[in-house]
Design a protein around this motif. Structure first.
Motif, PDB file in Angstrom:
ATOM      1  N   TYR B  51      81.815  58.145  54.754  1.00  0.00           N
ATOM      2  CA  TYR B  51      81.734  58.908  53.499  1.00  0.00           C
ATOM      3  C   TYR B  51      80.377  58.717  52.830  1.00  0.00           C
ATOM      4  O   TYR B  51      79.822  59.631  52.237  1.00  0.00           O
ATOM      5  CB  TYR B  51      82.819  58.470  52.508  1.00  0.00           C
ATOM      6  N   GLY B 335      88.720  67.827  60.320  1.00  0.00           N
ATOM      7  CA  GLY B 335      89.130  67.231  59.045  1.00  0.00           C
ATOM      8  C   GLY B 335      87.965  66.495  58.409  1.00  0.00           C
ATOM      9  O   GLY B 335      87.743  66.581  57.198  1.00  0.00           O
ATOM     10  N   ILE B 338      85.576  68.735  56.507  1.00  0.00           N
ATOM     11  CA  ILE B 338      86.013  69.089  55.157  1.00  0.00           C
ATOM     12  C   ILE B 338      85.700  67.944  54.197  1.00  0.00           C
ATOM     13  O   ILE B 338      85.163  68.146  53.109  1.00  0.00           O
ATOM     14  CB  ILE B 338      87.521  69.415  55.138  1.00  0.00           C
ATOM     15  N   LEU B 339      86.015  66.711  54.616  1.00  0.00           N
ATOM     16  CA  LEU B 339      85.785  65.561  53.753  1.00  0.00           C
ATOM     17  C   LEU B 339      84.295  65.334  53.505  1.00  0.00           C
ATOM     18  O   LEU B 339      83.908  64.718  52.528  1.00  0.00           O
ATOM     19  CB  LEU B 339      86.428  64.311  54.357  1.00  0.00           C
ATOM     20  N   HIS B 340      83.463  65.848  54.396  1.00  0.00           N
ATOM     21  CA  HIS B 340      82.019  65.740  54.184  1.00  0.00           C
ATOM     22  C   HIS B 340      81.470  66.979  53.478  1.00  0.00           C
ATOM     23  O   HIS B 340      80.256  67.175  53.438  1.00  0.00           O
ATOM     24  CB  HIS B 340      81.302  65.515  55.517  1.00  0.00           C
ATOM     25  N   GLY B 341      82.351  67.816  52.981  1.00  0.00           N
ATOM     26  CA  GLY B 341      81.915  68.943  52.175  1.00  0.00           C
ATOM     27  C   GLY B 341      81.457  70.147  52.972  1.00  0.00           C
ATOM     28  O   GLY B 341      80.762  71.009  52.446  1.00  0.00           O
ATOM     29  N   GLU B 343      82.410  73.495  55.585  1.00  0.00           N
ATOM     30  CA  GLU B 343      83.520  74.389  55.813  1.00  0.00           C
ATOM     31  C   GLU B 343      83.546  74.754  57.292  1.00  0.00           C
ATOM     32  O   GLU B 343      82.791  75.613  57.737  1.00  0.00           O
ATOM     33  CB  GLU B 343      83.378  75.641  54.960  1.00  0.00           C
ATOM     34  N   PRO B 344      84.391  74.064  58.074  1.00  0.00           N
ATOM     35  CA  PRO B 344      84.419  74.377  59.503  1.00  0.00           C
ATOM     36  C   PRO B 344      85.028  75.760  59.722  1.00  0.00           C
ATOM     37  O   PRO B 344      85.822  76.231  58.917  1.00  0.00           O
ATOM     38  CB  PRO B 344      85.322  73.296  60.090  1.00  0.00           C
TER      39      PRO B 344
END
Lengths: 320, 508
Positions: B51, B335, B338-341, B343-344
């Protein structure tokens, strides 16, 4: 004769003291957030975002534990028997829990758990590929009426809010199309992107990226999309306009075992509220594509009961 | 695209990026070598640490792990016959017998070389044909996948050549194992006996370590019981020469080809492609003859290992261009995005092109690093086999149990593994091959799900399986394979003797 009495009193006082201390300094140890689904999915991603936000609020570590298996059975049975110390918290979608309970006669019920509050509310939405030519629910109805039994409706699984929405929408409006259950959201996502189903019913904001790029259209939604970050789809048509009297989606909420003491419930819930309303979780919401919410314990529990009753009715009316 | 890649190469050629990839690769090899620990698990555990890292660095670390585990998985297969992942199971077929003969060095060496070559070629093919790979992933319909699976099953039943009946019974047992659990299409519970743990089926990792690892321990224990000495083996540390590897170009090119294309099909991936390439190489092999497979031939390691690493390119393309995960690791990476900001999905290439290129470059760099780390470590690893063989049993049992436990984070899979081990032991005594069972269990669910989905698409019309050119071709291949088997069987019978009939059953 006095000694035992004193011993009991001392022991009692110690237990009571320890108890109050436990509540006062909750959480006293690592908090485990139990997710019944595999890592990488929507609920798991929310759990990891929330874990990071919760960790900022407390001095303890917060870990996410994926207890998968039996369509959620394992995690729920684990929680049902878990120690009521507030250190293990189940995170699951309301409709995921309720549809398993209703379609599969699970060995647990929603009221086996105490609610701590809800942190996310995402309606289930209806998508169609650009090349399918379907851009609205009415258009889908029209096409289905001219070729009965020909159009296909992809859903993640039979025991899901997707199926409940599809069956209710078609049942109320007398539509004859074939519901195709997939092996979860991943394969369904691929079928929608590959234009292999006429329409697909899946939790928002799955495939939002394809919606933004114009490959996939949002033709309807199980509920209001006011909290979605991407503005152009906020006013998507809801199924309410087509006679389905209930909102269909999933409310991700936090649960603990039913026999958790009231003081602990209140302390834990207050902490969850702080984390849910924190800046860290709000910025996770921007990444996730949806704003988080906060529902208190009562709202959360009432909703679980309402949703359960609504799904039961839809199942009795249109599926059985 | 070339410009983007070159820029990414330049960006990666610095101390920190290379260090992240190296750390990831070393971790990956370790994680892969330990049955029970898997690449998605390792990535998930490291996720919170990433993170605070830059997004590119985080993915360099994850890619290192992803690539490294592919090679690491073969170590446990070769040394302990206890594959930690279905994709590594195939390597045990020839890797373990080879190690038993004291040629563990060769086995590991071939595994390192073929993993690297498969990874490199797979990468080049995947990157050169991005639109093609993406289209394979997106437009492979259930009917296509079902036919590929059926072709695989036919190839499998030929594993026990000379006794196709036993081969088919093995496959059917595998299908039976795979059919346990909650049926997704009709919502019916099959063979669950109302046991909640059986509702999601028998945990596959447990079935795998049971049939392979525990069965082999039981067979060896029986030999101790008979007081027949287990020969003390001196394992050679000799590694194979590159010439010996490149001479077997057929095996690694078939493996790589299957890896890229089949690996790109979500839901089939490395598990399916390793077995398919093994069966194909085995069936068309002249020297060594198909019968020799399973007794420790290098081709039996080269085909699945090159295929396994070639899938890294094949699965990465649909993940990066469409947001479709091909396996557990890519699902977890989506996933993580997404948590790293990020948009896959279909927009990732447009919005975050530098990251996409950096990830592709990281795969290539990790593959090269994997070669050096794997090659360097192989000497140390082989020392394991220089010990008294009976000392390995507890380790196999412990690792098999951990592997099973980790399938579900609970004790239930351990019971499943033990049951499968005992069943496998007796079945092998009766001349069955546990491989056919495992393959039935791998391919069964893929075939069933896709046949039913294909029929649901077509509203029950079976013509869906022959309504496009690729499907007609696949059907023709299946018919040819079956008639080839029948022809061989009828031709072999008059000349064959009883001894020849059971030969193939040793291919475990």
């Amino acid at each position: 004769m006095r000694k035992p009495l004193i011993a009991v009193a001392v022991a009692g006082a110690t237990v009571l003291g320890a108890w109050t201390a436990a509540v006062a300094e909750y959480p006293s140890d690592t908090v485990r957030i139990i997710v019944p689904w595999r890592a990488g999915g929507g609920t798991d991603t929310i759990a990891r975002g929330f874990a990071a936000a919760l960790e900022e609020q407390i001095d303890q570590a917060v870990v996410v534990d994926n207890l998968t298996g039996g369509n959620g059975n394992r995690a729920h049975m684990h929680m049902k028997k878990a120690k009521p110390d507030g250190l293990q918290i189940l995170l699951n979608g309301s409709s995921d829990m309720n549809s398993a309970i209703i379609f599969q006669n699970t060995p647990y019920n929603y009221d086996d758990f105490a609610c701590l509050g809800a942190i996310y509310r995402t309606p289930t939405w209806i998508l169609a590929h650009r090349d399918s030519g379907i851009t609205s629910i009415d258009q889908f109805f029209e096409a289905a009426r001219s070729t009965p039994g020909e159009l296909t409706v992809g859903v993640g699984s039979l025991a899901s809010a997707h199926n409940v929405l599809a069956q209710a929408l078609m049942g109320v409006n007398g539509i004859d199309a074939r519901v195709i259950p997939f092996d979860g959201g991943g394969p369904l996502k691929k079928a929608i992107l590959g234009n292999q189903v006429s329409i697909g019913v899946i939790h928002s904001p799955v495939l939002l990226d394809a919606v933004k790029s114009g490959d996939v259209n949002v033709i309807g939604s199980g509920g209001g999309l006011a909290d979605i970050v991407y503005e152009p789809v906020r006013d998507a048509e809801t199924i309410d306009a087509h006679g389905v009297g209930v909102e269909i989606g999933t409310v991700r909420g936090l649960f603990v075992p039913k026999d958790t003491p009231e003081e602990l419930l209140a302390a834990a819930s207050a902490l969850m509220e702080k984390a849910a309303k924190s800046e860290a979780f709000a910025s996770f919401g921007v990444k996730f594509g949806f704003k988080p919410i906060w529902w208190d314990r009562k709202t959360h529990c009432d909703f679980m009961a309402e949703e359960n009753a609504a799904y039961r009715k839809i199942k009795a009316d249109y599926i059985d | 695209m070339v410009d983007g890649l070159l820029e990414a190469f330049a960006g990666t050629a610095a101390f920190w990026p290379l260090l992240y990839i190296l750390v990831g690769t070393v971790l990956g090899i370790l994680v892969g070598a330990l049955p029970g620990l898997s690449s998605p698990m390792a990535i998930i555990v490291l996720l919170p640490i990433t993170y605070t890292m830059e997004t590119v660095s985080a993915f360099q670390l994850m890619i290192g792990i992803y690539v490294g585990t592919k090679l690491g998985g073969s170590y446990a297969s070769i040394l302990l016959r206890t594959p930690g992942t279905p994709a590594a199971a195939c390597t045990a077929l020839d890797g373990f017998p080879m190690a038993e003969k004291g040629r563990a060095g060769e086995a590991i060496g071939y595994s390192v070389m073929s993993s690297t070559m498969g990874g490199l070629f797979g990468w080049v093919v995947a990157v050169s044909f991005v639109p093609f790979i993406a289209s394979v992933a997106l437009h492979s319909e259930p009917a296509d996948i079902a036919l590929i699976g059926i072709a695989g099953l036919v190839l499998v039943s030929a594993f026990v050549r000379g006794s196709m009946v036993r081969g088919l019974i093995g496959v059917l047992l595998g299908l039976l194992i795979a059919s346990v659990g909650y049926d997704l299409q009709d919502g019916v519970e099959r063979y669950t006996f109302s046991h909640p743990m059986l509702a999601s089926g028998l945990p596959f990792a447990a079935v795998l370590v049971g049939f392979f690892g525990i069965t082999v321990v039981l067979s060896d224990l029986e030999m101790i019981g008979r007081r027949s000495e287990i020969a003390a083996r001196t394992s050679e540390i000799r590694l194979p020469s590159p010439a010996a590897f490149f001479r077997r170009w057929r095996a690694w090119s078939i493996g790589t080809g299957y890896g890229v294309v089949v690996g790109a099909i979500p839901g089939v991936g490395a598990d399916g492609s390793t077995f398919l390439s093994y069966a194909t190489v085995r069936n068309q092999s002249r020297n060594p003859p198909p019968e020799a497979f399973g007794t420790g031939v290098p081709e039996g390691i080269i085909a699945p290992e090159s295929s396994n690493n070639a899938t890294t390119g094949g699965t990465m393309i649909p993940m990066l261009t469409l947001g479709i995960p091909g396996d557990g690791s890519t699902a977890v990476m989506l996933g993580a995005m997404i948590l790293h900001g990020l948009e896959p999905g279909v927009m990732l290439m447009q919005n975050n092109a530098p990251l996409v290129y950096a990830i592709l470059v990281a795969i290539l760099v990790a593959t090269v690093m994997m070669f050096f780390v794997g090659w360097g470590a192989s000497r140390a690893i082989i020392r394991v086999l220089r010990q008294e063989r009976s000392l390995l049993f507890p380790f196999i049992i412990v690792f098999a149990s951990i592997g099973a436990f980790a399938a579900d984070n609970g004790p239930f899979p351990i019971y499943v593994a033990l049951a499968c081990g005992v069943a496998g032991f007796f079945l092998e005594k009766c001349g069955f091959s546990v491989v056919t069972i495992v393959l039935g269990a791998v391919l069964g669910p893929i075939i069933e799900y896709n046949v039913r989905l294909g029929l649901a698409y077509s509203n029950g019309d079976w013509a869906v399986f022959v309504d496009t050119w690729p499907r007609m071709l696949l059907c023709a291949v299946i018919v040819l394979l079956v008639s080839n088997e029948i022809w061989r069987a009828t031709r072999a019978r008059p000349a064959g003797t009883g001894a020849g009939l059971d030969k193939g059953s040793e291919t475990t």
